[in-house]
Design an enzyme around this catalytic site. Sequence first.
Site, PDB file in Angstrom:
ATOM      1  N   SER A  48      23.086 -27.998  37.802  1.00  0.00           N
ATOM      2  CA  SER A  48      23.049 -27.811  36.353  1.00  0.00           C
ATOM      3  C   SER A  48      23.590 -29.048  35.629  1.00  0.00           C
ATOM      4  O   SER A  48      23.028 -30.124  35.775  1.00  0.00           O
ATOM      5  CB  SER A  48      23.802 -26.524  35.996  1.00  0.00           C
ATOM      6  OG  SER A  48      23.462 -26.120  34.704  1.00  0.00           O
ATOM      7  N   ASP A  68      15.681 -18.357  36.575  1.00  0.00           N
ATOM      8  CA  ASP A  68      16.899 -18.971  36.032  1.00  0.00           C
ATOM      9  C   ASP A  68      17.013 -18.618  34.540  1.00  0.00           C
ATOM     10  O   ASP A  68      16.108 -18.928  33.757  1.00  0.00           O
ATOM     11  CB  ASP A  68      16.774 -20.493  36.218  1.00  0.00           C
ATOM     12  CG  ASP A  68      18.031 -21.254  35.869  1.00  0.00           C
ATOM     13  OD1 ASP A  68      18.680 -20.897  34.872  1.00  0.00           O
ATOM     14  OD2 ASP A  68      18.343 -22.226  36.580  1.00  0.00           O
ATOM     15  N   HIS A  96      20.426 -18.781  38.196  1.00  0.00           N
ATOM     16  CA  HIS A  96      21.139 -20.062  38.065  1.00  0.00           C
ATOM     17  C   HIS A  96      22.466 -20.066  38.836  1.00  0.00           C
ATOM     18  O   HIS A  96      23.197 -21.043  38.789  1.00  0.00           O
ATOM     19  CB  HIS A  96      21.419 -20.295  36.578  1.00  0.00           C
ATOM     20  CG  HIS A  96      21.760 -21.720  36.221  1.00  0.00           C
ATOM     21  ND1 HIS A  96      20.855 -22.751  36.311  1.00  0.00           N
ATOM     22  CD2 HIS A  96      22.910 -22.283  35.751  1.00  0.00           C
ATOM     23  CE1 HIS A  96      21.424 -23.880  35.921  1.00  0.00           C
ATOM     24  NE2 HIS A  96      22.678 -23.632  35.580  1.00  0.00           N
TER      25      HIS A  96
HETATM   26  N1  LIG Z   1      29.719 -19.032  30.845  1.00  0.00           N
HETATM   27  C1  LIG Z   1      28.416 -19.376  30.492  1.00  0.00           C
HETATM   28  C2  LIG Z   1      27.620 -20.033  31.600  1.00  0.00           C
HETATM   29  C3  LIG Z   1      28.432 -20.800  32.562  1.00  0.00           C
HETATM   30  C4  LIG Z   1      27.672 -21.081  33.834  1.00  0.00           C
HETATM   31  O1  LIG Z   1      26.740 -20.395  34.204  1.00  0.00           O
HETATM   32  N2  LIG Z   1      28.065 -22.141  34.505  1.00  0.00           N
HETATM   33  C5  LIG Z   1      27.375 -22.522  35.706  1.00  0.00           C
HETATM   34  C6  LIG Z   1      26.847 -23.897  35.535  1.00  0.00           C
HETATM   35  S1  LIG Z   1      25.787 -23.930  34.113  1.00  0.00           S
HETATM   36  C7  LIG Z   1      25.420 -25.574  33.845  1.00  0.00           C
HETATM   37  O2  LIG Z   1      26.091 -26.497  34.034  1.00  0.00           O
HETATM   38  C8  LIG Z   1      28.337 -22.445  36.876  1.00  0.00           C
HETATM   39  O3  LIG Z   1      28.187 -23.120  37.845  1.00  0.00           O
HETATM   40  N3  LIG Z   1      29.347 -21.566  36.740  1.00  0.00           N
HETATM   41  C9  LIG Z   1      30.389 -21.420  37.719  1.00  0.00           C
HETATM   42  C10 LIG Z   1      30.149 -20.386  38.758  1.00  0.00           C
HETATM   43  O4  LIG Z   1      31.007 -20.302  39.665  1.00  0.00           O
HETATM   44  O5  LIG Z   1      29.137 -19.677  38.742  1.00  0.00           O
HETATM   45  C11 LIG Z   1      27.662 -18.170  30.084  1.00  0.00           C
HETATM   46  O6  LIG Z   1      28.105 -17.112  30.517  1.00  0.00           O
HETATM   47  O7  LIG Z   1      26.643 -18.299  29.418  1.00  0.00           O
END
Ligand SMILES: N[C@@H](CCC(=O)N[C@@H](CSC=O)C(=O)NCC(=O)O)C(=O)O
Length: 276
Positions: free
Chosen positions: A145, A221, A253
């Site tokens: 991401s 995604d 995602h």
């Molecule tokens: N909190 C947000 C979305 C946050 C999210 O999905 N972060 C992803 C990376 S998104 C792009 O860079 C991530 O890797 N989160 C950490 C995990 O451990 O999953 C929302 O809820 O919209």
Amino acid sequence: MELVSRNRCFEGEQAVYKHASDVCGVDMTFAVYLPPQARREPVPVLWYLSGLTCTHENAMTKGGFQKYASEQGIALVFPDTSPRGEGVADDEAYDLGIGAGFYLNATQQPWQPHFQMYDYVVKELRDLVLDKLPIMDRHGITGHSMGGHGALTIAMRNPSLFVSLSAFAPIMNPSQSDWGRKQFSAYLGEDESTWSQYDATILMSEAGWHGDILIDQGADDQFIDLLRPQAFAEAATKRRQPCVLRTHAGHDHSYFFVSSFAEDHVHWHAERLHDH
Ligand SMILES: N[C@@H](CCC(=O)N[C@@H](CSC=O)C(=O)NCC(=O)O)C(=O)O
């Protein structure tokens, strides 16, 4: 650098370190996996850049990369996604400020004093791990991401520093996306000509990459419209860039998606990193 934790993992060692960063002006934490082969000789390294809201820990604990890195004899480095701590600017939104460094060098206030993640990854942390750990000067880079955006842009801007490149659901065209425009305005200012150096689609159109690229994307995604894979694919096709872009039915995602394809990415990098 100071050892924070060390755990045996697939015959190798998963460690976390803290160090004073001159570039970011605060202490930074990162994780390193060393495979068993590193006890005998320096090994090639795969950098993994994480996404929004992550620290060094998310991919270390949920990505499932270590087993394959152990089998293939490559080290893994998991940097943090931003500076953090006292005096570091932040925003109440999850996608700006702490946890959202976008792997760029901020030029605008209040971000400029600490948000220098591009130089941190490309120069300071690279020099540190090469100096202190049994890591060979032979590097691959990947990320998820926002971290996929970091991997693509850092590799395309520094082709001599990286042998291999891949990404998991990267933000591919941030200057045309709500995952990018807000952050680039804040960190880089309103002059959009300064943004292109951090946009993978523009860099693909202008420079491309000297090798082949592996990109995995979930068809389900929830953020796909923000990632803009079609823009990158069009730029890569126009350039005739060797690139494998796989779209996987049913995948979202999350780290369930990342861990499903971790083996493929470690193998992709290992084949290229060991080929010399
Ligand atoms: N909190 C947000 C979305 C946050 C999210 O999905 N972060 C992803 C990376 S998104 C792009 O860079 C991530 O890797 N989160 C950490 C995990 O451990 O999953 C929302 O809820 O919209």
